[in-house]
Design a protein around this motif. Structure first.
Motif, PDB file in Angstrom:
ATOM      1  N   THR A  63       5.361   5.118  -2.320  1.00 17.06           N
ATOM      2  CA  THR A  63       4.296   6.034  -2.722  1.00 17.06           C
ATOM      3  C   THR A  63       3.906   5.753  -4.160  1.00 17.06           C
ATOM      4  O   THR A  63       4.591   5.028  -4.877  1.00 17.06           O
ATOM      5  N   CYS A  64       2.788   6.359  -4.573  1.00 22.48           N
ATOM      6  CA  CYS A  64       2.335   6.210  -5.957  1.00 22.48           C
ATOM      7  C   CYS A  64       3.307   6.900  -6.919  1.00 22.48           C
ATOM      8  O   CYS A  64       3.180   6.754  -8.120  1.00 22.48           O
ATOM      9  N   GLY A  65       4.232   7.671  -6.399  1.00 27.30           N
ATOM     10  CA  GLY A  65       5.192   8.373  -7.252  1.00 27.30           C
ATOM     11  C   GLY A  65       4.884   9.858  -7.303  1.00 27.30           C
ATOM     12  O   GLY A  65       3.908  10.334  -6.718  1.00 27.30           O
ATOM     13  N   PRO A  73       0.837  -1.209   0.000  1.00 29.78           N
ATOM     14  CA  PRO A  73       0.000   0.000   0.000  1.00 29.78           C
ATOM     15  C   PRO A  73       0.868   1.254   0.000  1.00 29.78           C
ATOM     16  O   PRO A  73       1.925   1.288   0.623  1.00 29.78           O
ATOM     17  N   CYS A  74       0.421   2.253  -0.740  1.00 28.79           N
ATOM     18  CA  CYS A  74       1.085   3.553  -0.744  1.00 28.79           C
ATOM     19  C   CYS A  74       1.067   4.131   0.674  1.00 28.79           C
ATOM     20  O   CYS A  74       0.054   4.061   1.371  1.00 28.79           O
ATOM     21  N   ASP A  75       2.195   4.737   1.096  1.00 26.27           N
ATOM     22  CA  ASP A  75       2.274   5.328   2.432  1.00 26.27           C
ATOM     23  C   ASP A  75       1.304   6.495   2.598  1.00 26.27           C
ATOM     24  O   ASP A  75       0.933   6.849   3.709  1.00 26.27           O
ATOM     25  N   ARG A  76       0.928   7.140   1.486  1.00 27.05           N
ATOM     26  CA  ARG A  76       0.101   8.342   1.563  1.00 27.05           C
ATOM     27  C   ARG A  76      -1.380   8.024   1.438  1.00 27.05           C
ATOM     28  O   ARG A  76      -2.196   8.538   2.201  1.00 27.05           O
ATOM     29  N   CYS A  77      -1.761   7.228   0.430  1.00 30.43           N
ATOM     30  CA  CYS A  77      -3.187   7.037   0.142  1.00 30.43           C
ATOM     31  C   CYS A  77      -3.652   5.600   0.300  1.00 30.43           C
ATOM     32  O   CYS A  77      -4.838   5.312   0.156  1.00 30.43           O
ATOM     33  N   LEU A  78      -2.741   4.704   0.573  1.00 27.67           N
ATOM     34  CA  LEU A  78      -3.048   3.284   0.764  1.00 27.67           C
ATOM     35  C   LEU A  78      -3.463   2.549  -0.513  1.00 27.67           C
ATOM     36  O   LEU A  78      -3.812   1.380  -0.465  1.00 27.67           O
ATOM     37  N   LEU A 115       1.383  11.609  -7.101  1.00 24.10           N
ATOM     38  CA  LEU A 115       0.502  11.064  -8.129  1.00 24.10           C
ATOM     39  C   LEU A 115      -0.665  10.282  -7.538  1.00 24.10           C
ATOM     40  O   LEU A 115      -1.418   9.651  -8.261  1.00 24.10           O
ATOM     41  N   CYS A 116      -0.830  10.337  -6.234  1.00 25.03           N
ATOM     42  CA  CYS A 116      -1.923   9.607  -5.587  1.00 25.03           C
ATOM     43  C   CYS A 116      -3.254  10.089  -6.149  1.00 25.03           C
ATOM     44  O   CYS A 116      -3.496  11.283  -6.255  1.00 25.03           O
ATOM     45  N   LYS A 117      -4.116   9.151  -6.512  1.00 26.87           N
ATOM     46  CA  LYS A 117      -5.430   9.513  -7.061  1.00 26.87           C
ATOM     47  C   LYS A 117      -6.466   9.646  -5.955  1.00 26.87           C
ATOM     48  O   LYS A 117      -7.311  10.520  -5.971  1.00 26.87           O
TER      49      LYS A 117
HETATM   50 ZN   LIG Z   1      -0.676   6.992  -3.227  1.00 26.62          ZN
END
Ligand SMILES: [Zn+2]
Length: 170
Positions: free
Chosen positions: A131-133, A67-72, A141-143
């Protein structure tokens, strides 16, 4: 010697001199890798056999989804690693000198298991921060909108490893 199943067995005795290639497909669970390693790992082993040593060049390829650290949101992480191991036959003068890079063939059990080495090589492919980048402007780039309580940037890290760094009083 333990009786643990060898998931990546390499016979180190009785081999003809020369180059040989072996390929394995290994389930991550067999290597005790975390469940985030979602696909079987491809392990290619190139053996270079000479009279006093066997050089193994190992390539590990696979993927993990963390999972992304920011948005999961799930982030696909490529697992790609290469390393070299050298096994001495023990027949030459330097043969009984063992180090991290050079091992000695155990003639009572001449089948080495690369499971631990491959697991370590796979785990180092997973970065500390996932992260998603980011785009060229450094924007995430988190959506998925990031809930504040999950946004690592809006929150003090509570990871013990960071506490250790803080106590250094730089
Ligand atoms: Zn993300």
């Amino acid at each position: 010697m333990n009786a643990r199943t060898k998931h990546i067995p390499i016979r180190l005795s009785g081999r003809a001199e020369g180059i040989e290639e072996l390929a394995f497909t290994v389930a991550p669970s067999d290597l005790a890798l975390p469940a985030e390693f979602s696909a079987p790992l491809d392990v290619a082993v190139r053996l270079d056999v000479s009279s006093d040593q066997i050089v193994l060049r190992i390539t590990v390829a696979g993927e993990a989804v963390y999972p992304c650290d920011r948005c999961l949101d799930p982030v696909r992480l490529p697992v790609k690693s290469r390393f070299t191991l050298v096994y001495n036959t023990g027949d030459n003068e330097a043969g009984d000198v063992e180090s991290d890079d050079v091992r000695v063939i155990d003639h009572t059990d001449p089948v080495a298991d690369l499971s631990d080495d491959v697991r370590d090589a796979a785990l180092v492919c997973i970065p500390m921060r996932i992260t998603c980048g980011e785009d060229e402007q450094g924007k995430a780039l988190c959506k998925t909108p990031i809930p504040d309580h999950l946004n690592a940037d809006a929150q003090e890290r509570t990871d013990a490893r960071w506490d250790a760094l803080k106590s250094l009083k730089l």
